[in-house]
Design an enzyme around this catalytic site. Sequence first.
Site, PDB file in Angstrom:
ATOM      1  NE  ARG A 147     -12.504 -13.381  -9.723  1.00  0.00           N
ATOM      2  CZ  ARG A 147     -11.527 -12.677 -10.273  1.00  0.00           C
ATOM      3  NH1 ARG A 147     -10.461 -13.248 -10.707  1.00  0.00           N
ATOM      4  NH2 ARG A 147     -11.595 -11.361 -10.353  1.00  0.00           N
ATOM      5  CB  ILE A 176      -7.943 -10.120 -13.471  1.00  0.00           C
ATOM      6  CG1 ILE A 176      -6.442 -10.357 -13.640  1.00  0.00           C
ATOM      7  CG2 ILE A 176      -8.553  -9.562 -14.750  1.00  0.00           C
ATOM      8  CD1 ILE A 176      -6.099 -11.479 -14.600  1.00  0.00           C
ATOM      9  CG  LEU A 177     -11.011  -5.141 -10.813  1.00  0.00           C
ATOM     10  CD1 LEU A 177     -11.411  -3.686 -10.664  1.00  0.00           C
ATOM     11  CD2 LEU A 177     -11.535  -5.947  -9.624  1.00  0.00           C
ATOM     12  N   GLY A 207       0.788  -1.228   0.000  1.00  0.00           N
ATOM     13  CA  GLY A 207       0.000   0.000   0.000  1.00  0.00           C
ATOM     14  C   GLY A 207       0.818   1.275   0.000  1.00  0.00           C
ATOM     15  CB  SER A 208       4.247   2.210  -1.042  1.00  0.00           C
ATOM     16  OG  SER A 208       4.331   1.846  -2.391  1.00  0.00           O
ATOM     17  CD  GLN A 225       6.660   0.049  -4.980  1.00  0.00           C
ATOM     18  OE1 GLN A 225       7.185   0.228  -3.897  1.00  0.00           O
ATOM     19  NE2 GLN A 225       5.744  -0.878  -5.187  1.00  0.00           N
ATOM     20  CG  HIS A 227       1.558  -2.747 -15.459  1.00  0.00           C
ATOM     21  ND1 HIS A 227       1.336  -3.954 -14.829  1.00  0.00           N
ATOM     22  CD2 HIS A 227       2.520  -2.979 -16.386  1.00  0.00           C
ATOM     23  CE1 HIS A 227       2.122  -4.876 -15.378  1.00  0.00           C
ATOM     24  NE2 HIS A 227       2.852  -4.315 -16.321  1.00  0.00           N
TER      25      HIS A 227
HETATM   26  C1  GRF Z   1       3.102  -1.021  -7.576  1.00  0.00           C
HETATM   27  O1  GRF Z   1       4.422  -1.073  -7.984  1.00  0.00           O
HETATM   28  C2  GRF Z   1       2.173  -1.019  -8.750  1.00  0.00           C
HETATM   29  O2  GRF Z   1       2.745  -0.576  -9.928  1.00  0.00           O
HETATM   30  C3  GRF Z   1       1.800  -2.463  -8.913  1.00  0.00           C
HETATM   31  O3  GRF Z   1       1.814  -2.994  -7.622  1.00  0.00           O
HETATM   32  C4  GRF Z   1       2.693  -2.251  -6.805  1.00  0.00           C
HETATM   33  C5  GRF Z   1       1.928  -1.932  -5.555  1.00  0.00           C
HETATM   34  O4  GRF Z   1       2.769  -1.419  -4.562  1.00  0.00           O
HETATM   35  N1  GRF Z   1       0.541  -2.574  -9.586  1.00  0.00           N
HETATM   36  P1  GRF Z   1       2.145  -0.799  -3.244  1.00  0.00           P
HETATM   37  O5  GRF Z   1       1.281  -1.882  -2.617  1.00  0.00           O
HETATM   38  O6  GRF Z   1       1.364   0.412  -3.616  1.00  0.00           O
HETATM   39  O7  GRF Z   1       3.330  -0.482  -2.390  1.00  0.00           O
END
Ligand code: GRF
Length: 220
Positions: free
Chosen positions: A68, A95-96, A15-16, A174, A112
């Site tokens: 699912r 996947i949604l 969740g960064s 990130q 992504h």
């Molecule tokens: C991110 O690098 C994002 O690109 C990918 O998953 C990672 C999630 O990181 N989809 P965080 O949980 O937000 O730290």
Amino acid sequence: MSSTPRVAILISGSGSNLQAFIDEIAEGGYPAQICGVVSDKPSAYGLQRADSAGLPTRVVRRGDYPSRDAFDAGLLQALTALQPDIVVLAGFMRILRGEIVARYAGRLLNIHPALLPKYKGLDTHARCLANGDPVHGSTVHFVTAELDDGPGIIQAQLEVAPEDDVASLQQRVQALEHRIYPMAVRWLAEGRLAFLDGQVVLDEQPLATPVLVTADDLRG
Ligand code: GRF
């Protein structure tokens, strides 16, 4: 949209990116609010970040549903209860499909960790290094029914350094994500960004390619 658009954030892990939104909102003046955080994993550290920020959380576990389709319905129910205007996928590892994508079309974003259309799917940093790419980065895009395939909104790009490994690339990518994701959601909340007839429109101009920013652009 609500006067201050409500953003639901879906996570599965650290969740960064969620934290980047929390921090940006705490600074004041952000045009959206987080209405809740949904995780498919009870152990996701992002849930603790949400708790610390006083945000409502919901856990929707695949294992609690017989199929699912039933999980998808549970997820949609949890989301609907939060009444989001915008749904942000931030490291959500499922996947949604179908109804959720349709319900939030044009209001559903993902990030992504690659310069799409390169490296859809997993292990993007390792694949970038294995190919000796000179540049790497991350893409914020609208979500469509295809995995990592929705039209791009903004990309952050950095130069791969000779000493980079997967961990360092992930960390550097990130750090850029934490800048561009709140930026894209800001545009959407302000009504500057839309997804109309399959076309991304920013400030009334169709975007042929995502807005490209470099690590240098984001510095300072
Ligand atoms: C991110 O690098 C994002 O690109 C990918 O998953 C990672 C999630 O990181 N989809 P965080 O949980 O937000 O730290």
